[in-house]
Design a protein around this motif. Structure first.
Motif, PDB file in Angstrom:
ATOM      1  N   LEU A   6       0.835  -1.194   0.000  1.00 23.58           N
ATOM      2  CA  LEU A   6       0.000   0.000   0.000  1.00 23.58           C
ATOM      3  C   LEU A   6       0.875   1.251   0.000  1.00 23.58           C
ATOM      4  O   LEU A   6       2.003   1.227   0.501  1.00 23.58           O
ATOM      5  CB  LEU A   6      -0.905   0.015   1.232  1.00 23.58           C
ATOM      6  N   PRO A   7       0.372   2.353  -0.550  1.00 25.59           N
ATOM      7  CA  PRO A   7       1.126   3.614  -0.480  1.00 25.59           C
ATOM      8  C   PRO A   7       1.403   3.981   0.971  1.00 25.59           C
ATOM      9  O   PRO A   7       0.599   3.704   1.866  1.00 25.59           O
ATOM     10  CB  PRO A   7       0.184   4.622  -1.147  1.00 25.59           C
ATOM     11  N   GLN A   8       2.538   4.607   1.208  1.00 31.30           N
ATOM     12  CA  GLN A   8       2.924   4.928   2.577  1.00 31.30           C
ATOM     13  C   GLN A   8       1.889   5.793   3.301  1.00 31.30           C
ATOM     14  O   GLN A   8       1.604   5.554   4.479  1.00 31.30           O
ATOM     15  CB  GLN A   8       4.293   5.612   2.588  1.00 31.30           C
ATOM     16  N   PRO A   9       1.288   6.809   2.637  1.00 29.09           N
ATOM     17  CA  PRO A   9       0.250   7.582   3.345  1.00 29.09           C
ATOM     18  C   PRO A   9      -0.931   6.717   3.793  1.00 29.09           C
ATOM     19  O   PRO A   9      -1.496   6.940   4.873  1.00 29.09           O
ATOM     20  CB  PRO A   9      -0.185   8.605   2.287  1.00 29.09           C
ATOM     21  N   THR A  10      -1.288   5.713   2.969  1.00 31.03           N
ATOM     22  CA  THR A  10      -2.385   4.823   3.342  1.00 31.03           C
ATOM     23  C   THR A  10      -2.000   3.969   4.540  1.00 31.03           C
ATOM     24  O   THR A  10      -2.822   3.722   5.432  1.00 31.03           O
ATOM     25  CB  THR A  10      -2.773   3.925   2.158  1.00 31.03           C
ATOM     26  N   GLN A  11      -0.759   3.520   4.580  1.00 33.03           N
ATOM     27  CA  GLN A  11      -0.293   2.737   5.727  1.00 33.03           C
ATOM     28  C   GLN A  11      -0.324   3.567   7.008  1.00 33.03           C
ATOM     29  O   GLN A  11      -0.774   3.095   8.056  1.00 33.03           O
ATOM     30  CB  GLN A  11       1.126   2.228   5.468  1.00 33.03           C
ATOM     31  N   TRP A  12       0.148   4.811   6.923  1.00 35.00           N
ATOM     32  CA  TRP A  12       0.123   5.677   8.103  1.00 35.00           C
ATOM     33  C   TRP A  12      -1.302   5.956   8.544  1.00 35.00           C
ATOM     34  O   TRP A  12      -1.592   6.024   9.744  1.00 35.00           O
ATOM     35  CB  TRP A  12       0.861   6.984   7.812  1.00 35.00           C
TER      36      TRP A  12
END
Length: 341
Positions: A6-12
């Protein structure tokens, strides 16, 4: 592990939502332990985890994608006016989602602040649950705009991905007690309706019963409908059961809504039968007879009043399962040579 794709912003965002959930559990634990009718809250986190686990393949496909979806996304089609309407609708939904997330954070922050100032209270708990629901649903739509490789998600796909979070978002609003004014209004309404139905039923059968509000005067003593339970406790538990079953077994939104509505109807009807039984029991044995304990195979299952409450819940769940099975039946008929429909 596909989560790492997943994109890093989605993970955060996922980790931030997990933190909010843990805070929500910590806050609602007080009510689950204090009120018996909300004891089902102890299994809410497990059910939410199960729903997300069961839907993870569909979530991963929508957020990460596969070869087929990437190829389809690389060849977008334009439908003229239809495409323009879709673009306007998407912008409107994005605006609504942004407002939901912003309002959700305001509600969650206000609930947290009020809880810190006043301690455990219904206002802060409801604000927290309401805020989290808006944050999750609005965020689900916003973060599903693009897949991990940067290809855009169609509006229909984004909408379906957001709906996958409907149960994990809204169930927390059901597992916290409602405001006392709302609770009292619903409880009073149910008590009056149950008292009217029970009174007329016994009157039609020729039994001597006098009704004064929600109190039934019987030959051996008075019985208040509140003693036989207004049905709001079973209503809350059945709403949870209907929400979970609808979330797990149905994909279409109208089926989910219909099952939740049916759960309310089943809970009310079954509670009517329970109230009729309890009134008949009190008519024959007196109001103190409701305190008689039910013993089955040497096991004390509680008094008649509490035992019948569990029976109502069980019957409602059975009715809901039967309805789920009915809705899941697909009629198939193989035509023989020469036959026509």
């Amino acid at each position: 592990m596909r989560f790492r794709q997943l994109p890093q912003p989605t993970q955060w965002a996922a980790f931030a939502l997990l933190g909010l959930v843990l805070f929500l559990i910590w806050d609602q634990y007080f009510w689950w332990k204090l009120r018996d009718e909300y004891a089902f809250g102890f299994i809410v986190p497990l059910f939410v985890a199960y729903v997300l686990f069961e839907r993870w393949p569909r979530l991963a496909k929508g957020l990460i994608g596969d070869a087929d979806t990437q190829e389809a996304a690389s060849n977008p089609s334009s439908d003229g006016p239809a495409s323009t309407f879709s673009s306007l609708l998407e912008k409107a939904l994005i605006t609504i989602s942004v407002l939901m997330v912003a309002g959700g954070f305001v509600s969650f922050f206000a609930g947290s602040l009020y809880r810190a100032m006043e301690g455990q209270n219904l206002i802060s708990s409801n604000f927290l649950a309401f805020g989290f629901a808006n944050i999750l649903l609005g965020g689900a739509f916003l973060y599903s705009g693009k897949k991990a490789d940067g290809t855009p998600n169609p509006l229909k796909e984004r909408w379906h991905l957001a709906l996958l979070f409907l149960f994990p978002a809204l169930i927390w609003m059901l597992s916290v007690p409602m405001f006392n004014a709302v609770y009292k209004t619903i409880s009073t309404f149910l008590m009056n309706k149950v008292a009217v139905v029970v009174y007329h039923s016994f009157d039609l059968l020729g039994y001597a019963v006098v009704r004064e509000g929600s109190v039934l005067k019987l030959p051996l003593g008075d019985v208040g409908v509140e003693d036989a339970c207004s049905g709001i406790r079973s209503l809350t538990a059945c709403l949870f059961a209907g929400s979970f079953l609808g979330s797990v077994y149905f994909d279409k939104l109208w089926k989910k809504v219909f099952l939740v509505g049916t759960a309310m109807v089943f809970a009310f009807i079954n509670n009517i039968f329970r109230s009729l039984f309890l009134t008949a029991w009190a008519y024959a044995k007196g109001p103190t007879g409701l305190d008689t304990h039910v013993i089955v195979w040497g096991q004390d299952l509680g008094n008649v009043h509490d035992f019948t409450g569990w029976v109502v819940l069980g019957l409602t769940v059975i009715c809901l399962l039967a309805l789920v099975k009915l809705f899941s039946i697909r009629l198939e008929y193989e035509l023989k040579p020469g036959e026509t429909l």
